[in-house]
Design a protein around this motif. Structure first.
Motif, PDB file in Angstrom:
ATOM      1  N   THR A  40       0.931  -1.189   0.100  1.00 25.81           N
ATOM      2  CA  THR A  40       0.090  -0.056  -0.048  1.00 25.81           C
ATOM      3  C   THR A  40       0.816   1.283  -0.019  1.00 25.81           C
ATOM      4  O   THR A  40       2.070   1.169   0.418  1.00 25.81           O
ATOM      5  N   PRO A  41       0.341   2.568  -0.631  1.00 25.75           N
ATOM      6  CA  PRO A  41       1.203   3.515  -0.563  1.00 25.75           C
ATOM      7  C   PRO A  41       1.768   3.870   1.033  1.00 25.75           C
ATOM      8  O   PRO A  41       2.899   4.424   1.168  1.00 25.75           O
ATOM      9  N   GLU A  45       5.789   4.140   1.729  1.00 25.36           N
ATOM     10  CA  GLU A  45       6.232   5.405   2.416  1.00 25.36           C
ATOM     11  C   GLU A  45       7.102   5.080   3.482  1.00 25.36           C
ATOM     12  O   GLU A  45       8.139   5.754   3.719  1.00 25.36           O
ATOM     13  N   LYS A  46       6.681   4.095   4.400  1.00 24.39           N
ATOM     14  CA  LYS A  46       7.417   3.800   5.459  1.00 24.39           C
ATOM     15  C   LYS A  46       8.582   3.205   5.466  1.00 24.39           C
ATOM     16  O   LYS A  46       9.629   3.542   5.783  1.00 24.39           O
ATOM     17  N   LEU A  47       8.612   2.375   4.249  1.00 22.63           N
ATOM     18  CA  LEU A  47       9.992   1.466   3.685  1.00 22.63           C
ATOM     19  C   LEU A  47      10.783   2.726   3.203  1.00 22.63           C
ATOM     20  O   LEU A  47      12.003   2.830   3.493  1.00 22.63           O
ATOM     21  N   LEU A  55      21.286   1.582   2.665  1.00 21.66           N
ATOM     22  CA  LEU A  55      19.888   0.859   2.593  1.00 21.66           C
ATOM     23  C   LEU A  55      19.012   1.556   1.448  1.00 21.66           C
ATOM     24  O   LEU A  55      18.735   2.753   1.574  1.00 21.66           O
ATOM     25  N   GLU A  56      18.663   0.730   0.476  1.00 21.03           N
ATOM     26  CA  GLU A  56      17.965   1.318  -0.641  1.00 21.03           C
ATOM     27  C   GLU A  56      16.540   0.592  -0.791  1.00 21.03           C
ATOM     28  O   GLU A  56      16.361  -0.554  -0.613  1.00 21.03           O
ATOM     29  N   VAL A  57      15.652   1.368  -1.184  1.00 18.27           N
ATOM     30  CA  VAL A  57      14.259   0.654  -1.486  1.00 18.27           C
ATOM     31  C   VAL A  57      13.787   0.860  -2.877  1.00 18.27           C
ATOM     32  O   VAL A  57      14.071   2.032  -3.342  1.00 18.27           O
ATOM     33  N   GLN A  58      13.707   0.000  -3.439  1.00 21.64           N
ATOM     34  CA  GLN A  58      13.102   0.026  -4.802  1.00 21.64           C
ATOM     35  C   GLN A  58      11.584  -0.569  -4.808  1.00 21.64           C
ATOM     36  O   GLN A  58      11.201  -1.414  -3.937  1.00 21.64           O
ATOM     37  N   SER A  59      10.927  -0.006  -5.739  1.00 22.63           N
ATOM     38  CA  SER A  59       9.434  -0.470  -5.812  1.00 22.63           C
ATOM     39  C   SER A  59       9.156  -1.052  -7.269  1.00 22.63           C
ATOM     40  O   SER A  59       9.204  -0.527  -8.245  1.00 22.63           O
TER      41      SER A  59
END
Length: 83
Positions: A40-41, A45-47, A55-59
Motif C-alpha cells: 500500500t502507499p 512510504e514507511k519503507l 539501505l536502498e528501497v526499490q518499488s
C-alpha cells in the motif's frame, strides 16, 4: 560489497528489525536492498523513510503476474542485475 536483498509486500515491522540487524553486522561494506512488490502507499512510504547510504528501497508495481511466486522471482532478478 556484500549485498542483502529482501523482497517485501505490505510488511513494516519485520523490515525495520531486519535492517537494524543486517546493518549492524561486522562484515565490511554491507548493502541492504529492499524491493517492494506492491505494498500500500502508506507501507511503501514507511519503507522509503528508512533509506540511507547503505539501505536502498526499490518499488515494483505489478498489474499482471500469473503466480504469487512471480513477485520474489522478479525482485531477485532485479537484485542480481544490480549486483
Amino acid at each position: 560489497m556484500n549485498w542483502v536483498v529482501m523482497p517485501l509486500l505490505n510488511c513494516w515491522d519485520l523490515p525495520e528489525a531486519a535492517a537494524t540487524d543486517v546493518l549492524a553486522q561486522t562484515l565490511p561494506d554491507v548493502y541492504l536492498l529492499m524491493i517492494d512488490t506492491g505494498s500500500t502507499p502508506k507501507n511503501l512510504e514507511k519503507l522509503r523513510s528508512m533509506e540511507t547510504d547503505d539501505l536502498e528501497v526499490q518499488s515494483l508495481r505489478f498489474n499482471a503476474v500469473h503466480h504469487p511466486s512471480d513477485f520474489p522471482a522478479i525482485s531477485m532478478d532485479l537484485a542480481f542485475s544490480m549486483c
